[in-house]
Write an enzyme that holds these catalytic residues in place. Structure first.
Site, short mmCIF file in Angstrom:
data_model
loop_
_atom_site.label_atom_id
_atom_site.label_comp_id
_atom_site.label_asym_id
_atom_site.label_seq_id
_atom_site.Cartn_x
_atom_site.Cartn_y
_atom_site.Cartn_z
N LYS A 192 0.84 -1.20 0.00
CA LYS A 192 0.00 0.00 0.00
C LYS A 192 0.88 1.26 0.00
CE LYS A 192 -3.16 -3.17 0.85
NZ LYS A 192 -3.98 -3.86 -0.10
C1 PLP Z 1 -4.76 -5.00 0.88
C2 PLP Z 1 -6.22 -5.02 0.93
C3 PLP Z 1 -6.91 -5.53 2.04
C4 PLP Z 1 -6.21 -6.26 3.16
O1 PLP Z 1 -5.27 -5.53 3.85
P1 PLP Z 1 -4.17 -6.32 4.74
O2 PLP Z 1 -3.51 -5.19 5.48
O3 PLP Z 1 -3.27 -7.00 3.79
O4 PLP Z 1 -4.88 -7.24 5.63
C5 PLP Z 1 -8.28 -5.44 2.06
N1 PLP Z 1 -8.96 -4.89 1.04
C6 PLP Z 1 -8.34 -4.40 -0.05
C7 PLP Z 1 -9.16 -3.78 -1.13
C8 PLP Z 1 -6.96 -4.47 -0.15
O5 PLP Z 1 -6.36 -4.00 -1.24
#
Ligand code: PLP
Length: 387
Positions: A192
């Site tokens: 992210k």
């Molecule tokens: C990355 C992501 C998640 C999960 O996040 P984590 O921190 O990896 O648990 C949930 N929803 C979306 C749309 C994502 O891109």
């Protein structure tokens, strides 16, 4: 000159001496789990996006689970969401025993198609869970209006969307996650835009709900560790409901605070690189490119392309050819409904656009430290392969 054979990763977090120093500070402070650094991270995060409250937790998935727990759903309750997302979106609905009801997405934004929501509402529908996919804001104005008309709480999965902005009803640009519905959730996974290793955040405006989520992430204890620690009198906690260990460490909280300081620069760099992809690939007859609606400004957590029917290569062939030339890519957004874990969940209606995105989209390398030279190599190689 960049080495021609140096592999180009698809993503790379921006972490430096500041984050290392912050982690060191937390480690040497003697308080390493959900303490003062996490509290400061929550405050600074909420201030940055203008949210009334923020609760940090251990991942974006934990944040989604907490947000859905706030809805007090029962078995057979339905949540309208998208299949075209990371699996965690649909999984979180199932964690609370509810049924995800999938609606299709728009091809050029990858986001929930607001035109399809009302047809999916049934007497069992209890909420809408929308996603700002890969950082691109969904049509929140329309989705929120539908939610309000049907008295359904709206949760935003903003896992990828820290730093993205939206303009509602011709107003000013505002950060995603204020939130506009009941709650919004973020992820700080290294893929992210900012990262704490793993980590997540829920933002919301209802103080009672936020207090409950803050308890639920630490076993629903009636007293926080800080409250017991700071008390002159011996006090015993109670466990008010079945909670979880979704705490963020103070080491991660300290790193997150440094990442927040970097956010404007990270988003600016991503926008500049995304604009270069768009300008150089716009004329390619085999590609559909992502489109920012006039109400949305993406943080470009990812830049993706969709191969059209007549493209000379399939998705996997394209990815394999690029990989052989040292360029990493990833498949674009997956479909939950096609996974073995979802085999038992009957699909109410076909999801053709979601399936096109899974089958034909490719995420290109994009991260703030990607050099223009390396990006030019990606563009030139891609253009040559598609000729
Ligand atoms: C990355 C992501 C998640 C999960 O996040 P984590 O921190 O990896 O648990 C949930 N929803 C979306 C749309 C994502 O891109």
């Amino acid at each position: 000159m960049a080495d021609k054979n140096e592999p180009i990763p698809v993503a790379r977090p921006t972490l430096g001496e500041e984050e290392a120093a912050a982690a060191r500070r937390a480690i040497l402070s003697g308080w390493v789990v959900q303490g003062p650094e996490v509290a400061a991270f929550e405050k600074e995060f909420a201030a940055l996006i203008g949210a009334p409250g923020a609760v940090a937790c251990s991942s974006g998935t934990a944040a989604l689970h907490l947000a859905l727990l706030a809805l007090d759903l029962k078995p057979n309750d339905e949540v309208i969401t998208v299949s075209s997302s990371f699996i965690a979106t649909a999984n979180a609905v199932r964690y609370v025993g509810a049924t995800p009801v999938f609606v299709d997405v728009e091809l050029e934004t990858g986001n929930m198609d607001a035109n399809l929501i009302e047809a999916a509402i049934t007497p069992r529908t209890r909420a809408i869970l929308t996603v700002h996919q890969l950082g691109l804001p969904c049509d929140l104005g329309r989705i929120l209006a539908i939610a309000q008309r049907h008295k359904l709480p709206l949760v935003e999965d903003a896992a990828c969307a820290i730093g993205s902005e939206i303009r509602l009803a011709g107003g000013d640009w505002e950060p995603i996650g204020r939130p506009r519905g009941l709650l919004a959730t973020f992820s700080f996974h290294p893929r992210k835009v900012i990262t704490t290793g793993d980590g997540g955040m829920v933002t919301g405006g209802d103080p009672e709900i936020m207090a409950r989520l803050a308890r639920l992430r630490t076993h629903a204890m009636s007293l926080s560790t800080a409250e017991r620690h700071g008390s002159a009198k011996v006090r015993f906690e109670q466990y008010l409901e079945v909670g979880y260990n979704y705490r963020l460490s103070d080491i991660q909280g300290a790193v997150g605070r440094e990442q927040l300081k970097r956010l404007p620069g990270l988003v600016a760099a991503r926008r500049r690189l995304a604009a270069r992809y768009r300008e150089t690939l716009a004329g390619n007859p085999h590609l559909t490119l992502p489109r920012e609606p006039d109400f949305a400004r993406s943080n470009w957590q990812s830049f993706w392309i969709i191969l059209q029917d007549d493209a000379p290569l399939s998705q996997v062939e394209l990815m394999q050819t690029l990989l052989a030339r040292g360029i990493q890519t990833r498949r674009g957004v997956m479909c939950a409904h096609r996974e073995p874990a979802y085999r038992d969940l009957p699909l109410r209606r076909p999801l053709p656009v979601s399936e096109i995105i899974e089958d034909r989209s490719v995420i290109l390398p994009l991260y703030p430290e990607l050099t223009e030279g390396d990006q030019d190599r990606v563009i030139a190689t891609l253009t040559e392969i598609l000729r």
